[in-house]
Design a protein around this motif. Sequence first.
Motif, PDB file in Angstrom:
ATOM      1  N   PRO A   1       0.718  -0.962  -0.037  1.00 36.75           N
ATOM      2  CA  PRO A   1      -0.233   0.286   0.105  1.00 36.75           C
ATOM      3  C   PRO A   1       0.957   1.489   0.007  1.00 36.75           C
ATOM      4  O   PRO A   1       0.499   2.367  -0.369  1.00 36.75           O
ATOM      5  CB  PRO A   1      -0.609   0.014   1.201  1.00 36.75           C
ATOM      6  CG  PRO A   1      -0.965  -1.383   1.295  1.00 36.75           C
ATOM      7  CD  PRO A   1       0.729  -2.000   1.101  1.00 36.75           C
ATOM      8  N   THR A   2       2.396   1.122   1.009  1.00 38.25           N
ATOM      9  CA  THR A   2       3.268   2.540   0.915  1.00 38.25           C
ATOM     10  C   THR A   2       3.178   2.649  -0.989  1.00 38.25           C
ATOM     11  O   THR A   2       2.766   4.164  -1.242  1.00 38.25           O
ATOM     12  CB  THR A   2       4.576   2.118   1.496  1.00 38.25           C
ATOM     13  OG1 THR A   2       3.976   1.791   2.905  1.00 38.25           O
ATOM     14  CG2 THR A   2       4.987   3.437   1.478  1.00 38.25           C
TER      15      THR A   2
ATOM     16  N   ASP B   1       1.845   1.560  -3.401  1.00 36.11           N
ATOM     17  CA  ASP B   1       0.826   2.096  -4.271  1.00 36.11           C
ATOM     18  C   ASP B   1       0.742   3.566  -3.595  1.00 36.11           C
ATOM     19  O   ASP B   1       0.309   4.335  -4.927  1.00 36.11           O
ATOM     20  CB  ASP B   1      -0.721   1.366  -3.959  1.00 36.11           C
ATOM     21  CG  ASP B   1      -1.141  -0.482  -3.734  1.00 36.11           C
ATOM     22  OD1 ASP B   1       0.020  -0.419  -5.353  1.00 36.11           O
ATOM     23  OD2 ASP B   1      -0.983  -1.001  -3.533  1.00 36.11           O
ATOM     24  N   ALA B   2       0.861   4.300  -2.875  1.00 37.38           N
ATOM     25  CA  ALA B   2       0.416   5.286  -2.405  1.00 37.38           C
ATOM     26  C   ALA B   2       1.757   6.525  -3.171  1.00 37.38           C
ATOM     27  O   ALA B   2       1.623   7.409  -3.876  1.00 37.38           O
ATOM     28  CB  ALA B   2       0.544   5.910  -1.192  1.00 37.38           C
TER      29      ALA B   2
ATOM     30  N   ASP C   1       0.256   6.007  -6.658  1.00 35.10           N
ATOM     31  CA  ASP C   1      -0.970   7.048  -7.180  1.00 35.10           C
ATOM     32  C   ASP C   1      -1.016   8.335  -7.289  1.00 35.10           C
ATOM     33  O   ASP C   1      -1.259   9.841  -7.827  1.00 35.10           O
ATOM     34  CB  ASP C   1      -1.815   6.784  -5.698  1.00 35.10           C
ATOM     35  CG  ASP C   1      -2.347   4.912  -5.312  1.00 35.10           C
ATOM     36  OD1 ASP C   1      -2.507   4.923  -6.965  1.00 35.10           O
ATOM     37  OD2 ASP C   1      -3.094   5.212  -4.637  1.00 35.10           O
ATOM     38  N   ALA C   2       0.383   8.860  -6.311  1.00 38.79           N
ATOM     39  CA  ALA C   2       0.854  10.642  -6.825  1.00 38.79           C
ATOM     40  C   ALA C   2       1.822  10.725  -7.993  1.00 38.79           C
ATOM     41  O   ALA C   2       2.365  11.648  -7.933  1.00 38.79           O
ATOM     42  CB  ALA C   2       1.571  10.757  -5.173  1.00 38.79           C
TER      43      ALA C   2
ATOM     44  N   ASN D   1       4.053   3.913 -11.366  1.00 37.38           N
ATOM     45  CA  ASN D   1       3.513   4.373 -11.737  1.00 37.38           C
ATOM     46  C   ASN D   1       3.576   4.386 -13.536  1.00 37.38           C
ATOM     47  O   ASN D   1       2.741   4.677 -14.029  1.00 37.38           O
ATOM     48  CB  ASN D   1       3.281   6.290 -11.384  1.00 37.38           C
ATOM     49  CG  ASN D   1       5.037   6.831 -11.934  1.00 37.38           C
ATOM     50  OD1 ASN D   1       5.666   6.238 -11.635  1.00 37.38           O
ATOM     51  ND2 ASN D   1       4.776   8.054 -12.844  1.00 37.38           N
TER      52      ASN D   1
END
Length: 585
Positions: A436-437, A439-440, A443-444, A544
């Motif tokens: 999840p880290t 993924d963040a 996401d950014a 990304n």
Amino acid sequence: MHSRTELDVQARPASVTLSFVRSPLFLLAFSLGVLALLLSITIPQPIGPMFWDHYLYLDAANRIRDGQVPSVDFFTPGGALGYYLFTGLQGIFPNGQPLLLASWCLLLVTGPTIALVVFDIQKRSALLAYAILLPFLAFSVLPFNTGDFYPYPGSDGFGIYNRQVCQLLYVLAAALVHVRDRRILVLVVAAAMAALFFVKITGVVAGTVLCLMAFAAGRIALKSAVTAALLFFAVLGVVEFSVGAVSAYIDDILALLAVNDGSLLPRLLQAASLNAGLLIPAGLLTLVLFVTHLPPFARSLRQLGGRPSASALAQVFDQPSFWLAAFVLAGVLFESQNTGSQAFIFLLPLLLKIVADEVTGGAPKRRAITAAILAIAAALPPVTAVLQKSARAWIGAINNVPLESRNLKTMGAVNLRPILALRAERLRELYAAHRPTFDAFADAGELPSFLLYSDFDFQAGWLKNVDDAIDAMRAYEAANSVHFKTILNIDFTNPFPWLMDRRAPHHVAIGADPFRAVPPPNENVRAAVRAVDVALVPTCPVTNVNRMLLSLYLPSLEPGHSRVPLTKCYDAFIRNDLKAAASGS
């Protein structure tokens, strides 16, 4: 008792042999022989920044052996020549380390052409021939770029086709400046320009600038220029009518231009700033040469005005400052499109001639010394950069540890510092445990590190992930009685088909950078993706970049494939037909 004539006849072969051994051509032949011996064994290389860039050659060679034609059957970031040369050399030296194969394969072209150049020059001066040959060998043999992209020493596995362009430009420049035999000049110019076209299109643009300068200065006559051009276009015509690769290659270039629509000026400024240490003395030398040669230049202009002719026009342009300015312009144009290169090495043959002309041409001592100092200052940066980087990488590798692998063939012949090997293992665990880290970060729109792809630990961890994924795919095949014939890796490079002796899908791009080198999928690409048996998605870490790449192919995968976890660092889209067959068996 032997007569003097008989003794002379007996001594002549020994004299000829000794003369050849002392010649530059023997040094070239001996060097190529040593490289062939080195390619016959697997020599591990220290892992370096963006090391995975040269895996594109493995992917391309596997596709070529499978019958695919670059540009026709799959999109490439550059021309096809390097991939074909690599494929041929790998067939001869299957144990050769891939980075060395990719770096040295162009010698199949540059070796014979520089031999012709040296053959012509050594008839006048063996010393000059050595002065041309030795830098060429250094840049061709040492697989390193002139620029730095990471603070730690390691092999430069990226920008290989940019280095190859610079080596071809070196041969072309040496011919245009020093060769006097018209037939050799025509042959070398035609061969170099054809090779430049099929390595990288911006290389042929730079080569054209060099040729135009030589033509304007009268170094290459109109008849010779036309002959070289006809040979060049004949090569292109044969390739086009044989496999349609030229028009397909041009279509790829236009597609790349559509993806890379940024302004040229910032790239030109960047190229100039990155090479300022070389360009400042070269610019000062150009200014000095222009000022000091102003009187003969003015006389040439007056002669042209009073008696216009081709020879008078050539005298106007045949000024050392014009030559140097044109060569610098060619270099800036080419380097504006590069990441990794042996920038401006083709200035060396010209700088050598400028210094020789100033020293032997009766120039005032102060002017000759000034020109020599500035020329040396312009010539040294690429030489010292490559020598220093090769020494740091290979001497520093003494304490490196090998990367342990089971499935990577010669691609796994790499080593790295123990602390970085440990870091790679730790980060692989962190990427998987704390997804999840990352993924963040994705996401950014950010990478976990700005230099992620240059980090040695990332490159080492990526190889370990590939190794594990191959074990997992083979275990899946055995457990489900299936066989993955076509494999797609939704990442920058796809070595899986070569490593597993399988096939890569047609039409899908190699060197898959979605920001720079992957056009929007057309129907051919979508159909090829729909037909793959398995598509792999790396997740250690999620980035990304890979998300954007996946978004291009996901619409073609979702209807007929199911996503399953393959390893802790790879997910797999497996074709539903295979899953159904496995469940029914």
